[in-house]
Design an enzyme around this catalytic site. Structure first.
Site, PDB file in Angstrom:
ATOM      1  N   LYS A   1      15.359  -6.063   4.339  1.00 23.13           N
ATOM      2  CA  LYS A   1      15.660  -5.079   5.395  1.00 23.13           C
ATOM      3  C   LYS A   1      17.062  -5.226   5.997  1.00 23.13           C
ATOM      4  CE  LYS A   1      10.961  -4.017   6.818  1.00 23.13           C
ATOM      5  NZ  LYS A   1      10.015  -3.867   7.915  1.00 23.13           N
TER       6      LYS A   1
ATOM      7  N   LEU B   1       0.826  -1.215   0.000  1.00 22.53           N
ATOM      8  CA  LEU B   1       0.000   0.000   0.000  1.00 22.53           C
ATOM      9  C   LEU B   1       0.857   1.261   0.000  1.00 22.53           C
ATOM     10  CD1 LEU B   1      -2.726  -1.025   2.644  1.00 22.53           C
ATOM     11  CD2 LEU B   1      -2.999  -0.859   0.160  1.00 22.53           C
ATOM     12  N   SER B   2       2.180   1.102   0.101  1.00 24.74           N
ATOM     13  CA  SER B   2       3.048   2.284   0.226  1.00 24.74           C
ATOM     14  C   SER B   2       2.909   3.271  -0.934  1.00 24.74           C
ATOM     15  CB  SER B   2       4.502   1.858   0.400  1.00 24.74           C
ATOM     16  OG  SER B   2       4.651   1.219   1.644  1.00 24.74           O
TER      17      SER B   2
ATOM     18  N   ASP C   1       9.787   1.790  11.698  1.00 27.98           N
ATOM     19  CA  ASP C   1       8.715   0.862  12.081  1.00 27.98           C
ATOM     20  C   ASP C   1       8.303   1.018  13.554  1.00 27.98           C
ATOM     21  OD1 ASP C   1       8.341  -0.378   9.629  1.00 27.98           O
ATOM     22  OD2 ASP C   1       9.862  -1.905  10.011  1.00 27.98           O
TER      23      ASP C   1
ATOM     24  N   THR D   1      11.163  -3.378   2.215  1.00 32.65           N
ATOM     25  CA  THR D   1      10.344  -4.348   2.924  1.00 32.65           C
ATOM     26  C   THR D   1      10.907  -5.745   2.681  1.00 32.65           C
ATOM     27  OG1 THR D   1       8.063  -5.013   3.372  1.00 32.65           O
ATOM     28  CG2 THR D   1       8.572  -4.485   1.080  1.00 32.65           C
TER      29      THR D   1
ATOM     30  N   GLY E   1      12.047 -12.050  14.355  1.00 31.76           N
ATOM     31  CA  GLY E   1      12.580 -11.740  13.028  1.00 31.76           C
ATOM     32  C   GLY E   1      12.707 -10.239  12.824  1.00 31.76           C
TER      33      GLY E   1
ATOM     34  N   ASN F   1      14.317   0.194   7.102  1.00 30.76           N
ATOM     35  CA  ASN F   1      13.115   0.225   6.244  1.00 30.76           C
ATOM     36  C   ASN F   1      13.025   1.514   5.435  1.00 30.76           C
ATOM     37  OD1 ASN F   1      12.213   2.162   8.086  1.00 30.76           O
ATOM     38  ND2 ASN F   1      10.094   1.429   7.986  1.00 30.76           N
TER      39      ASN F   1
ATOM     40  N   ALA G   1      10.584  -7.921  11.851  1.00 33.22           N
ATOM     41  CA  ALA G   1       9.525  -7.057  12.388  1.00 33.22           C
ATOM     42  C   ALA G   1       9.691  -6.879  13.896  1.00 33.22           C
ATOM     43  CB  ALA G   1       8.160  -7.654  12.066  1.00 33.22           C
TER      44      ALA G   1
END
Ligand code: ATR
Length: 280
Positions: A66, A16-17, A102, A62, A129, A87, A131
């Site tokens: 990363k 969606l970026s 993030d 993404t 991980g 990111n 995220a």
């Protein structure tokens, strides 16, 4: 010349970026060209250099790039260094500067948009991980209480604990011991299980009264975890759409020096995803 920006990922077509940055550009009157660039791991470095030669001024990074992006940077922000992942890339005369927006995006979504108080919350982080690395330092800075990290591969939970460097406050635990850890005020799903349509088997007793459950994914990938939280009696469940918009705003500000309004963009994406869910 219109400045070029992009999100690099593999796959990235779902991102969606481009929509978010186009909306920020319209809102702030900044002309920009923001594309999604799908590139395999082996081609990432070359693609990034080609992008810079073609006028690329900034990029979002993404999955799965990363960590690779971190290695390619000339300079890292403190939060990128602590997260061990990048990111956001900013082009300078020397090469790429790397940042990680993030964690700040998550904390801003939870504390400002949704007005949750994170302070002193006994927190469980599922996953270790990229995220999880991105959000853990910002959660600690936001004043959560103890942080327990659980990961399928325990060595990665241990490594994240060590990297966070706050023994006594941050602990790793085995997945098999999850039932003996008491209740949590904040549970964050930072695994990618939902993206593979897998559900996880979690004890119902994990959630304290008034607990907050957050999935860093959004859309279909967040459904299973948030459904578990609701079925365990949790009234406060949040997916990662707000974090996505907030991390994008942080990147936008790094590139353009202007902070966009995130509420209108978040509202329109949420309406769109609700309409898609109804259409299903
Ligand atoms: P991301 O950048 O989204 O965090 P990642 O770095 O590949 O992606 O991390 C994925 C996370 O989901 C990891 O914590 C991974 O656990 P492992 O480190 O043990 O691989 C977790 N994960 C993925 N599939 C899982 C599964 N089926 N069960 C439990 N955890 C899973």
């Amino acid at each position: 010349m219109t400045s070029r920006y992009a999100v690099f990922g593999h796959p990235v077509a779902h991102s969606l970026s481009p929509k978010i940055h186009a909306a920020f550009g319209r809102q702030t009157g900044i002309a920009l060209d923001y594309q999604a660039i799908d590139v395999a791991v082996d081609d990432f470095h070359d693609a990034l250099e080609a992008f810079a030669r073609a006028g690329g001024r900034g990029a979002n990074i993404t999955l799965p790039h990363k960590q690779m992006a971190l290695v390619l940077c000339e300079h890292l922000s403190e939060r990128a260094e602590r997260a061990g992942a990048v990111n956001t890339l900013i082009r300078t005369e020397h090469g790429w500067d790397g940042d990680n927006t993030d964690g700040a995006g998550l904390v801003r979504d939870l504390t400002e948009r949704r007005e949750f108080d994170l302070r002193e919350r006994r927190t469980l982080l599922l996953g270790a991980g990229g995220a999880a690395h991105g959000v853990a330092p910002a959660l600690l800075d936001a004043g959560i209480g103890e942080l327990f990290i659980i990961n399928r591969s325990p060595a990665k939970a241990d490594a994240l604990c060590d990297a966070l460097g706050q023994p006594g406050r941050v602990h790793s635990r085995y997945w098999s011991d999850l039932g003996n850890q008491g209740a949590f005020d904040l549970i964050i799903n930072a695994t990618s299980m939902g993206r593979d349509s897998l559900t996880m088997n979690l004890p119902m007793a994990l959630l304290a009264p008034r607990a907050l459950a957050v999935d860093l994914s959004y859309g279909e990938a967040a459904i299973a975890f948030l459904a578990w939280a609701r079925s365990a009696g949790c009234k406060h469940v949040v997916d990662g759409l707000g974090m996505l918009v907030e991390q994008a705003a942080e990147s936008f500000e790094r590139w353009h020096g202007v902070r966009p309004e995130t509420d209108p963009v978040f509202d329109s994406l949420q309406q769109r995803s609700a309409a898609l869910a109804t259409a299903d």
